[in-house]
Design a protein around this motif. Structure first.
Motif, PDB file in Angstrom:
ATOM      1  N   UNK A 154       0.868  -1.172   0.000  1.00  0.00           N
ATOM      2  CA  UNK A 154       0.000   0.000   0.000  1.00  0.00           C
ATOM      3  C   UNK A 154       0.911   1.230   0.000  1.00  0.00           C
ATOM      4  N   UNK A 155       1.075   1.852  -1.163  1.00  0.00           N
ATOM      5  CA  UNK A 155       1.984   2.991  -1.277  1.00  0.00           C
ATOM      6  C   UNK A 155       1.287   4.144  -1.984  1.00  0.00           C
ATOM      7  N   UNK A 156       1.749   5.357  -1.694  1.00  0.00           N
ATOM      8  CA  UNK A 156       1.169   6.552  -2.291  1.00  0.00           C
ATOM      9  C   UNK A 156       1.651   6.727  -3.727  1.00  0.00           C
ATOM     10  N   UNK A 157       0.781   7.322  -4.534  1.00  0.00           N
ATOM     11  CA  UNK A 157       1.132   7.615  -5.919  1.00  0.00           C
ATOM     12  C   UNK A 157       2.043   8.833  -5.971  1.00  0.00           C
ATOM     13  N   UNK A 158       3.127   8.721  -6.709  1.00  0.00           N
ATOM     14  CA  UNK A 158       4.018   9.853  -6.883  1.00  0.00           C
ATOM     15  C   UNK A 158       4.800   9.667  -8.178  1.00  0.00           C
ATOM     16  N   UNK A 159       5.222  10.791  -8.744  1.00  0.00           N
ATOM     17  CA  UNK A 159       6.014  10.731  -9.959  1.00  0.00           C
ATOM     18  C   UNK A 159       5.180  10.458 -11.190  1.00  0.00           C
ATOM     19  N   UNK A 160       5.762   9.780 -12.173  1.00  0.00           N
ATOM     20  CA  UNK A 160       5.105   9.516 -13.454  1.00  0.00           C
ATOM     21  C   UNK A 160       3.993   8.495 -13.294  1.00  0.00           C
ATOM     22  N   UNK A 161       2.900   8.708 -13.992  1.00  0.00           N
ATOM     23  CA  UNK A 161       1.789   7.755 -13.976  1.00  0.00           C
ATOM     24  C   UNK A 161       2.172   6.485 -14.734  1.00  0.00           C
ATOM     25  N   UNK A 199     -11.518   7.098 -13.618  1.00  0.00           N
ATOM     26  CA  UNK A 199     -10.161   7.490 -13.996  1.00  0.00           C
ATOM     27  C   UNK A 199      -9.126   6.478 -13.519  1.00  0.00           C
ATOM     28  N   UNK A 200      -9.174   6.111 -12.253  1.00  0.00           N
ATOM     29  CA  UNK A 200      -8.148   5.218 -11.710  1.00  0.00           C
ATOM     30  C   UNK A 200      -8.198   3.840 -12.339  1.00  0.00           C
ATOM     31  N   UNK A 250       1.952  13.444 -24.698  1.00  0.00           N
ATOM     32  CA  UNK A 250       1.399  13.612 -23.355  1.00  0.00           C
ATOM     33  C   UNK A 250       1.881  12.550 -22.366  1.00  0.00           C
ATOM     34  N   UNK A 251       2.121  11.320 -22.832  1.00  0.00           N
ATOM     35  CA  UNK A 251       2.264  10.194 -21.920  1.00  0.00           C
ATOM     36  C   UNK A 251       3.486  10.304 -21.014  1.00  0.00           C
ATOM     37  N   UNK A 252       4.610  10.779 -21.538  1.00  0.00           N
ATOM     38  CA  UNK A 252       5.823  10.786 -20.711  1.00  0.00           C
ATOM     39  C   UNK A 252       5.773  11.817 -19.593  1.00  0.00           C
ATOM     40  N   UNK A 253       4.969  12.877 -19.767  1.00  0.00           N
ATOM     41  CA  UNK A 253       4.870  13.901 -18.734  1.00  0.00           C
ATOM     42  C   UNK A 253       3.671  13.764 -17.827  1.00  0.00           C
ATOM     43  N   UNK A 254       2.893  12.706 -17.994  1.00  0.00           N
ATOM     44  CA  UNK A 254       1.673  12.497 -17.215  1.00  0.00           C
ATOM     45  C   UNK A 254       2.056  12.094 -15.794  1.00  0.00           C
ATOM     46  N   UNK A 255       1.692  12.910 -14.803  1.00  0.00           N
ATOM     47  CA  UNK A 255       2.188  12.718 -13.432  1.00  0.00           C
ATOM     48  C   UNK A 255       1.062  12.741 -12.413  1.00  0.00           C
ATOM     49  N   UNK A 258      -0.721  17.133  -4.362  1.00  0.00           N
ATOM     50  CA  UNK A 258      -1.702  17.639  -3.400  1.00  0.00           C
ATOM     51  C   UNK A 258      -2.803  16.613  -3.156  1.00  0.00           C
ATOM     52  N   UNK A 259      -3.222  15.921  -4.217  1.00  0.00           N
ATOM     53  CA  UNK A 259      -4.228  14.871  -4.041  1.00  0.00           C
ATOM     54  C   UNK A 259      -3.658  13.708  -3.236  1.00  0.00           C
ATOM     55  N   UNK A 260      -2.387  13.383  -3.490  1.00  0.00           N
ATOM     56  CA  UNK A 260      -1.738  12.286  -2.755  1.00  0.00           C
ATOM     57  C   UNK A 260      -1.740  12.555  -1.258  1.00  0.00           C
ATOM     58  N   UNK A 261      -1.533  13.798  -0.870  1.00  0.00           N
ATOM     59  CA  UNK A 261      -1.532  14.165   0.547  1.00  0.00           C
ATOM     60  C   UNK A 261      -2.889  13.900   1.197  1.00  0.00           C
ATOM     61  N   UNK A 262      -3.955  13.889   0.394  1.00  0.00           N
ATOM     62  CA  UNK A 262      -5.305  13.622   0.902  1.00  0.00           C
ATOM     63  C   UNK A 262      -5.676  12.143   0.787  1.00  0.00           C
ATOM     64  N   UNK A 263      -4.719  11.326   0.345  1.00  0.00           N
ATOM     65  CA  UNK A 263      -4.990   9.899   0.195  1.00  0.00           C
ATOM     66  C   UNK A 263      -5.685   9.540  -1.086  1.00  0.00           C
ATOM     67  N   UNK A 264      -5.618  10.422  -2.087  1.00  0.00           N
ATOM     68  CA  UNK A 264      -6.297  10.191  -3.357  1.00  0.00           C
ATOM     69  C   UNK A 264      -5.280   9.981  -4.474  1.00  0.00           C
ATOM     70  N   UNK A 265      -5.613   9.087  -5.405  1.00  0.00           N
ATOM     71  CA  UNK A 265      -4.795   8.901  -6.599  1.00  0.00           C
ATOM     72  C   UNK A 265      -5.426   9.711  -7.722  1.00  0.00           C
ATOM     73  N   UNK A 266      -4.824  10.850  -8.046  1.00  0.00           N
ATOM     74  CA  UNK A 266      -5.330  11.678  -9.129  1.00  0.00           C
ATOM     75  C   UNK A 266      -4.152  12.205  -9.941  1.00  0.00           C
ATOM     76  N   UNK A 267      -4.244  12.135 -11.270  1.00  0.00           N
ATOM     77  CA  UNK A 267      -3.199  12.729 -12.090  1.00  0.00           C
ATOM     78  C   UNK A 267      -3.390  14.234 -12.190  1.00  0.00           C
TER      79      UNK A 267
END
Length: 431
Positions: free
Chosen positions: A215-222, A351-352, A379-384, A388-397
């Motif tokens: 169980x890990x937070x989303x960060x960096x490239x999608x 979305x997820x 678009x794909x290589x820069x999709x991140x 701020x959403x991660x800090x709230x426990x949400x996975x959002x690009x």
């Protein structure tokens, strides 16, 4: 039935000891947790208490049909018991071992009302983390029949997800819960070669969640597994296609409008085995931010319909586009298409789920992109992920430069029932 299934020690232990009010199987993809949970569900249904309803719950009824009822009806997995499972995908009820089972889709907060007032004797939940928290809470409250039990599976999500924070992190305070964490090593049906390939293919967030089961937070490239050398094909060298299943449409007025065509290839390996892949065949894009004029819905419809009639494959001509799948918020544009004689379908905009499908397909080499799809590849290589959403426990690009990515996501997610079984090694996020 046990003799027909190659079960690991952990699978057998989870089946034998899942006697709590709530029983959760969690972990990596292809880890065997779903098979173990379904076997336990069959045993439960056979002796479930009366005086309440049996329910099977997923994001949609179609997801239950695909992820749960399909395996239950497979005699290779469940032997003679498979004949005792009756269900038509999309139907509100089915029958298992002679007991009626309600099949419920719980895709949004409104789903909570579906079970309000229901008395539940037993529940099976597919992919618990995609269910709304209010729905799950209501379900627990509905299980008032003496001996009622819940059986659920999930892949890992954000460490701030409600399931982990409110339940899994407090298991020492929940004696009526049981929990098992699975990895691919717990599935005896997987070869060492297959497991090694999956560990190489997935990277970043997807490696930690799908392979390690963390169980890990989303960060960096999608899409950190994106590799132009592996995933991009010259349009002139596209493989032959069986079909073009969808045109995914992301609609914009001041922003870009994009249309991506999703096809299924017709390929064989050197031994003649099916090696079909999904192919983003072609792209149409109109972006007012680059100096192009703003278009009315009528003008946009004219241009999209004209483009759909052009050739989209270097050698095959006249392949029909089976579905036009449009951003569900674009009601005015869908109306315009209808008035112009082109039927459309509102897209699945989870979305997820769409991102997870895309990531898995890219990682497994089952999705490739023609070099004509320049908006998508740009678009794909820069999709991140959105920090701020991660800090709230949400996975959002981050909602920047994602119009072509959204269009392909609409096409993939909405037509999953068409392509999943057609791929030689169908993906299974909940397996």
């Amino acid at each position: 039935m046990l003799e027909s299934l190659p079960l690991s020690r952990k699978q057998l232990e989870s089946v034998a000891t899942s006697d709590a009010s709530v029983n959760i199987w969690d972990g990596a993809i292809r880890s065997g947790k779903t098979i173990a949970s379904l076997l336990r569900w069959l045993f439960y249904v056979a002796e479930a208490p009366h005086g309440g309803e049996l329910v099977m719950i997923g994001r949609t009824r179609e997801a239950i049909g695909r992820n749960v009822m399909g395996p239950l009806q497979d005699p290779a997995l469940f032997g003679d018991f498979a004949d005792q499972v009756k269900y038509t995908t999309g139907a509100p009820t089915g029958t298992i071992l002679g007991r009626r089972v309600h099949v419920i889709g719980a895709s949004d907060a409104k789903a909570e009302k579906v079970i309000r007032g229901m008395t539940v004797a037993g529940a099976y939940c597919d992919e618990v983390t995609v269910l709304p928290e209010d729905f799950f809470t209501q379900l627990l409250g509905r299980m008032s029949v003496e001996g009622a039990q819940l059986f659920g599976t999930t892949n890992p999500d954000s460490p701030s997800h409600w399931l982990k924070v409110k339940f899994l992190d407090k298991l020492d305070q929940l004696p009526h819960w049981r929990y098992w964490r699975f990895t691919m090593d717990d599935n005896p049906a997987l070869s060492e070669d297959y497991k090694a390939r999956k560990r190489i293919e997935f990277t970043g967030l997807w490696f930690r969640r799908f392979i390690l089961g963390d169980w890990v937070a989303a960060e960096g490239a999608v899409y950190p597994m994106w590799d132009p050398d592996r995933h991009v094909l010259p349009w002139g060298e596209l493989p032959p296609l069986q079909r073009i299943m969808a045109a995914g449409v992301d609609y914009g007025t001041t922003n870009a409008s994009s249309v991506l065509l999703l096809g299924l290839s017709d390929e064989r390996d050197e031994r003649g085995r099916d090696r079909s892949r999904l192919v983003l065949v072609d792209e149409w894009r109109h972006d007012p931010r680059t100096g192009a004029p703003r278009l009315t819905d009528g003008q946009l419809s004219d241009q999209v319909r004209a483009w759909l009639r052009t050739a989209h494959h270097p050698k095959q001509v006249g392949i029909p586009v089976e579905y036009v799948v449009v951003d569900p918020s674009a009601a005015s544009f869908r109306l315009q298409l209808h008035q112009d004689g082109l039927a459309s379908t509102p897209a699945d905009n989870d979305v997820n789920r769409g991102i997870a499908l895309t990531a898995t397909l890219l990682a497994e080499g089952q999705l490739v992109v023609a070099d004509r799809c320049r908006g998508w590849t740009n678009e794909v290589s820069g999709y991140s992920w959105d920090d701020k959403a991660t800090e709230k426990g949400e996975d959002k690009p981050v909602k920047v430069a994602d119009h072509s990515l959204d269009a392909s996501r609409y096409a993939l997610a909405t037509t999953e029932a068409l392509w999943r079984s057609a791929l030689p090694d169908p993906i299974g996020l909940a397996a």
